[in-house]
Design a protein around this motif. Structure first.
Motif, short mmCIF file in Angstrom:
data_model
loop_
_atom_site.label_atom_id
_atom_site.label_comp_id
_atom_site.label_asym_id
_atom_site.label_seq_id
_atom_site.Cartn_x
_atom_site.Cartn_y
_atom_site.Cartn_z
N GLU A 176 0.82 -1.21 0.00
CA GLU A 176 0.00 0.00 0.00
C GLU A 176 0.85 1.27 0.00
O GLU A 176 0.49 2.28 -0.61
N ASP B 140 -7.76 -0.72 4.14
CA ASP B 140 -6.74 -0.08 3.31
C ASP B 140 -7.13 1.35 2.94
O ASP B 140 -6.54 1.94 2.02
N CYS C 205 -7.38 5.16 4.52
CA CYS C 205 -6.96 5.99 5.64
C CYS C 205 -7.84 7.24 5.72
O CYS C 205 -8.19 7.83 4.69
N CYS D 254 2.36 10.09 1.72
CA CYS D 254 1.94 8.70 1.82
C CYS D 254 1.09 8.25 0.64
O CYS D 254 0.19 8.96 0.20
N VAL E 50 -0.89 5.51 0.64
CA VAL E 50 -2.08 4.77 1.03
C VAL E 50 -3.34 5.54 0.64
O VAL E 50 -3.39 6.77 0.75
N THR F 49 -6.91 7.31 0.62
CA THR F 49 -7.58 8.11 1.65
C THR F 49 -9.08 8.19 1.36
O THR F 49 -9.51 8.10 0.20
N SER G 44 -1.21 0.05 10.72
CA SER G 44 -2.59 0.29 10.27
C SER G 44 -2.70 1.62 9.55
O SER G 44 -1.80 2.46 9.62
N VAL G 45 -3.82 1.79 8.89
CA VAL G 45 -4.21 3.12 8.42
C VAL G 45 -4.67 3.90 9.64
O VAL G 45 -4.92 3.33 10.70
#
Length: 314
Positions: free
Chosen positions: A41, A63, A65, A72, A74, A76, A106-107
């Motif tokens: 991720e 997955d 955030c 980042c 990852v 959102t 984790s997120v």
């Protein structure tokens, strides 16, 4: 203001690709168990090396955030559900991989009252139930400063508590979404107050505009809160929409920063361009636990070993 030009990556940032049987096996396992890893991720540059060595950092709580940090990769947005079976699937995967050191991150889940702390604790317990001698490291968000949420995680007795400061104080608000430099330091301090024998760790990414003296000040701030382990790595822009790289830090400078960190009393320092928070995590933990145990004996106290700790490494 003139838009910053994209810098060309230097030779020392070449990533070794290795997609052998272990890599393929782990990737398939993550898909079949509907699990996520920060390796994928966050587009970690060490994914090929780590997965080939049967090492992975599990990313729980989905997955998506709730924050949008500018560095980042990852995804959102607003998560739609909470998977209460996830801790058991993580434990099953860790058992199948025969891990001796398991990293769980984790997120950010600012939509949850406890920020997901209870799922962190459940994951630690699930891994320990299946693998009593596996060390478990947790890399947690700041839970928006919720002390009770942190207590839930610390009461699960992880073998190491990791929370990343990410950058120097001057740049924190620009680089990190919602997170506060002072809140990070407060969390790391509280973790030590709650469980003094559990090593704490934090990470700084370089190349986003920080100055040398600011890096040293951040080290001093971390040590003032008794952080035991420090990692430093080069920030790499994951997409054109993310924060641009201001400079690529030479490996020699990373080596000097490692010396500075050790001089300041960190028990273990990983410092190189491709270093990430969980890189060589088992070695970091071995060093920190050994040093804390030695300090405890020297101070005349009995050693308290967190549940599940062992002396083996991957």
């Amino acid at each position: 203001m003139k838009q910053q030009e994209t810098l060309k990556k230097p030779d020392w940032l070449r990533i070794k690709l290795a997609t052998d049987g272990n890599y393929a096996e782990i990737k398939n396992m993550m898909r079949t168990k509907t699990l996520h890893t920060v390796c994928e991720e966050a587009r970690c540059p060490n994914i090929y090396e780590c997965w080939s060595n049967r090492t992975a950092t599990f990313m729980i709580l989905g997955d998506i955030c709730t924050r949008a940090c500018r560095f980042c990769a990852v995804k959102t947005g607003m998560p739609t559900e909470l998977d209460l079976d996830e801790p058991e699937r993580v434990a099953e995967a860790a058992e199948q991989m025969n891990l001796q050191h398991c990293v769980v991150t984790s997120v950010a889940r600012d939509d949850l009252k406890d920020g997901g702390a209870s799922i962190f604790a459940a994951t630690v317990h699930a891994i320990r139930k299946r693998m009593p001698f596996c060390r478990v490291e947790v890399l947690i968000p700041d839970f928006l400063g919720n002390k009770d949420a942190l207590q839930i995680v610390m009461d699960a007795n992880p073998d190491i508590l990791n929370h990343n400061v990410e950058t120097v104080e001057r740049l924190s608000d620009r680089v990190r979404a919602k997170a506060k430099y002072s809140r990070t330091m407060e969390l790391l301090s509280r973790a030590k107050e709650m469980k003094p024998k559990i090593p704490t760790k934090s990470s700084i990414m370089l190349g986003v505009g920080e100055e040398w003296d600011e890096i040293l000040q951040t080290m001093d701030d971390l040590r003032a809160n008794d952080v035991n382990i420090l990692t430093l790595g080069q920030y790499l822009q994951p997409s054109p929409s993310h924060l641009k790289v201001v400079r690529y830090v030479h490996p020699d400078e990373f080596a000097k920063l490692k010396e500075e960190g050790l001089k300041r009393g960190f028990r273990h320092v990983e410092s190189a361009p491709l270093v990430r928070s969980s890189y060589h995590a088992h070695e970091q933990t071995d060093s920190a636990h050994a040093a804390i145990a030695a300090d405890t004996v020297e101070a005349g106290y009995d050693r308290e070993i967190p549940s599940g700790a062992c002396s083996s490494s991957l």
